[in-house]
Design a protein around this motif. Structure first.
Motif, short mmCIF file in Angstrom:
data_model
loop_
_atom_site.label_atom_id
_atom_site.label_comp_id
_atom_site.label_asym_id
_atom_site.label_seq_id
_atom_site.Cartn_x
_atom_site.Cartn_y
_atom_site.Cartn_z
N ASN A 1 32.88 50.76 -4.25
CA ASN A 1 33.39 49.69 -3.40
C ASN A 1 33.46 48.37 -4.14
OD1 ASN A 1 34.09 48.47 -0.78
ND2 ASN A 1 32.10 47.49 -0.98
N ASP A 2 32.47 48.10 -4.97
CA ASP A 2 32.44 46.82 -5.68
C ASP A 2 33.50 46.76 -6.77
OD1 ASP A 2 30.94 44.51 -5.23
OD2 ASP A 2 30.02 44.68 -7.20
N VAL B 1 28.66 48.30 3.61
CA VAL B 1 29.22 47.10 2.99
C VAL B 1 28.23 46.55 1.97
CG1 VAL B 1 30.23 44.82 3.38
CG2 VAL B 1 30.36 46.56 5.18
N LEU B 2 28.67 46.42 0.74
CA LEU B 2 27.85 45.77 -0.27
C LEU B 2 28.15 44.27 -0.23
CD1 LEU B 2 25.89 46.06 -2.69
CD2 LEU B 2 27.92 46.15 -4.14
N ILE B 3 27.15 43.48 0.06
CA ILE B 3 27.34 42.04 0.24
C ILE B 3 27.50 41.36 -1.12
CG2 ILE B 3 26.36 39.91 1.15
CD1 ILE B 3 27.19 41.93 3.28
N GLY B 4 28.60 40.65 -1.25
CA GLY B 4 28.85 39.87 -2.46
C GLY B 4 28.77 38.39 -2.16
N HIS C 1 31.01 36.30 -1.01
CA HIS C 1 31.63 35.83 0.23
C HIS C 1 30.75 36.07 1.44
CE1 HIS C 1 35.11 34.58 2.65
NE2 HIS C 1 34.65 35.46 3.53
N GLY C 2 30.07 37.22 1.48
CA GLY C 2 29.26 37.55 2.65
C GLY C 2 27.87 36.95 2.65
N ARG C 3 27.50 36.32 1.55
CA ARG C 3 26.17 35.72 1.45
C ARG C 3 26.00 34.62 2.49
NH1 ARG C 3 25.29 33.34 -4.23
NH2 ARG C 3 26.87 31.91 -3.41
N GLY C 4 24.92 34.68 3.26
CA GLY C 4 24.64 33.67 4.27
C GLY C 4 25.17 33.99 5.66
N VAL C 5 26.03 35.02 5.78
CA VAL C 5 26.53 35.43 7.09
C VAL C 5 25.37 36.05 7.87
CG1 VAL C 5 28.09 36.98 8.32
CG2 VAL C 5 28.87 35.79 6.27
N SER C 6 25.26 35.72 9.15
CA SER C 6 24.17 36.24 9.96
C SER C 6 24.58 37.51 10.69
CB SER C 6 23.71 35.19 10.98
OG SER C 6 24.70 35.01 11.97
N VAL C 7 23.58 38.27 11.11
CA VAL C 7 23.84 39.46 11.92
C VAL C 7 24.54 39.06 13.22
CG1 VAL C 7 22.75 41.37 13.17
CG2 VAL C 7 21.90 40.70 10.91
N ALA C 8 24.14 37.94 13.79
CA ALA C 8 24.75 37.46 15.03
C ALA C 8 26.25 37.22 14.87
CB ALA C 8 24.06 36.19 15.51
N GLU C 9 26.66 36.68 13.72
CA GLU C 9 28.09 36.45 13.47
C GLU C 9 28.85 37.77 13.41
OE1 GLU C 9 29.06 33.10 10.53
OE2 GLU C 9 26.94 33.50 10.13
N VAL C 10 28.26 38.78 12.78
CA VAL C 10 28.91 40.09 12.69
C VAL C 10 29.10 40.69 14.08
CG1 VAL C 10 28.63 42.47 11.89
CG2 VAL C 10 28.08 40.56 10.36
N GLU C 11 28.10 40.53 14.94
CA GLU C 11 28.10 41.18 16.24
C GLU C 11 28.70 40.32 17.36
OE1 GLU C 11 24.16 42.57 17.06
OE2 GLU C 11 24.17 43.98 15.37
N ARG C 12 29.21 39.16 17.03
CA ARG C 12 29.64 38.18 18.03
C ARG C 12 30.68 38.71 19.01
NH1 ARG C 12 32.74 33.48 15.44
NH2 ARG C 12 34.41 35.04 15.63
N ASP C 13 31.69 39.40 18.53
CA ASP C 13 32.78 39.84 19.40
C ASP C 13 32.53 41.21 20.04
OD1 ASP C 13 34.03 37.52 18.78
OD2 ASP C 13 35.51 38.39 17.42
N GLY C 14 31.42 41.84 19.71
CA GLY C 14 31.10 43.12 20.31
C GLY C 14 31.79 44.31 19.69
N ASP D 1 18.86 37.11 11.11
CA ASP D 1 18.79 37.44 9.68
C ASP D 1 20.13 37.13 9.01
OD1 ASP D 1 16.18 38.27 9.54
OD2 ASP D 1 16.64 40.37 9.94
N ARG D 2 20.07 36.60 7.80
CA ARG D 2 21.28 36.30 7.04
C ARG D 2 21.32 37.15 5.78
NH1 ARG D 2 24.16 32.05 8.86
NH2 ARG D 2 23.17 30.78 10.49
N PHE D 3 22.52 37.59 5.44
CA PHE D 3 22.67 38.50 4.31
C PHE D 3 22.54 37.76 2.98
CE2 PHE D 3 25.62 40.60 7.50
CZ PHE D 3 24.63 41.45 7.96
N ARG D 4 22.03 38.49 2.00
CA ARG D 4 21.94 37.99 0.63
C ARG D 4 22.85 38.83 -0.26
NH1 ARG D 4 15.35 37.87 -0.10
NH2 ARG D 4 14.87 36.56 1.73
N GLU D 5 23.29 38.24 -1.35
CA GLU D 5 24.13 38.99 -2.29
C GLU D 5 23.35 40.19 -2.82
OE1 GLU D 5 27.03 38.15 -6.13
OE2 GLU D 5 25.97 36.51 -5.14
#
Length: 217
Positions: free
Chosen positions: A128-129, A151-154, A156-169, A189-193
């Motif tokens: 994927n990377d 998803v391997l966090i790079g 761009h995804g660094r700092g995105v929270s779980v809540a943001e991912v799940e926001r729209d259901g 929780d926020r993702f790290r690279e």
């Protein structure tokens, strides 16, 4: 894509086969020609005996025109050096190093080295990377509206929270793997690279998830 795979152990052989089967131009390098016996008969790339940290060997593998390089030997030092050579001397746009020692993760992040920790899903994560148009599907059935994706966090995804991912259901974070540690994350929780995240996502939410975590539509 022209892709170089450094190391032909279990992971390197599996990765080289997958990429070759997908139609990529693959060169796999290993210090021992015995290692190439691990590659299946469907592999139609090139096998090259040599040291992945040797610039001349990398040149013979076509590093000057390479789109990606994966360093997946059993040596963290060799993997790191190969990636640095590819990036800094040959401007290879996509590089990733296999990482065994989780204590070295902070150093890798500071140096801007993209890496994948040693996990059961390492081949999918590395693939994927190297070819990041999408994220690999962990489990999917044609009749279902929901897939499990990893998803391997790079960067761009660094700092995105779980809540943001799940926001729209349309997506739920099922698992977060950081180094050798696996957990069910909290909403704050926020993702790290370098994190490896498994999400359940509806088809209608796949585009948003790619954009949020990978920066692509």
């Amino acid at each position: 894509m022209h892709i170089i795979v450094g190391g032909c152990g279990r992971v390197g052989a599996d990765l080289a086969e997958r990429l070759s089967d997908e139609g990529h131009d693959v060169v796999v390098i290993d210090a021992s020609d015995e290692a190439f016996r691990r590659i299946g008969t469907t592999f139609n790339g090139e096998a090259l005996v040599g040291d992945i940290t040797d610039k001349e060997v990398l040149s013979r593998a076509g590093v000057e025109r390479a789109d990606a390089l994966a360093a997946v030997t059993p040596s963290d030092n060799a993997n790191l050096m190969a990636v640095q050579i590819a990036k800094e001397l040959f401007d290879v746009p996509n590089t990733v190093a296999r990482l065994f020692n989780p204590q070295r993760e902070p150093s890798y992040r500071k140096m801007g080295i993209r890496y994948v920790p040693e996990t059961s899903m390492i081949v999918s994560a590395i693939r994927n990377d190297l070819e990041p148009e999408s994220f690999p599907v962990h489990l999917s059935r044609a009749e279902d509206d929901v897939s499990l994706v990893e998803v391997l966090i790079g960067d761009h995804g660094r700092g995105v929270s779980v809540a943001e991912v799940e926001r729209d259901g349309d997506a739920r974070v099922a698992k977060l793997q950081r180094g050798v540690r696996m957990q069910i994350p909290r909403l704050d929780d926020r993702f790290r690279e370098g994190d490896l995240v498994v999400c359940a996502v509806r088809r209608s939410g796949e585009r948003r998830l790619r954009h949020l975590l990978l920066g692509r539509d």
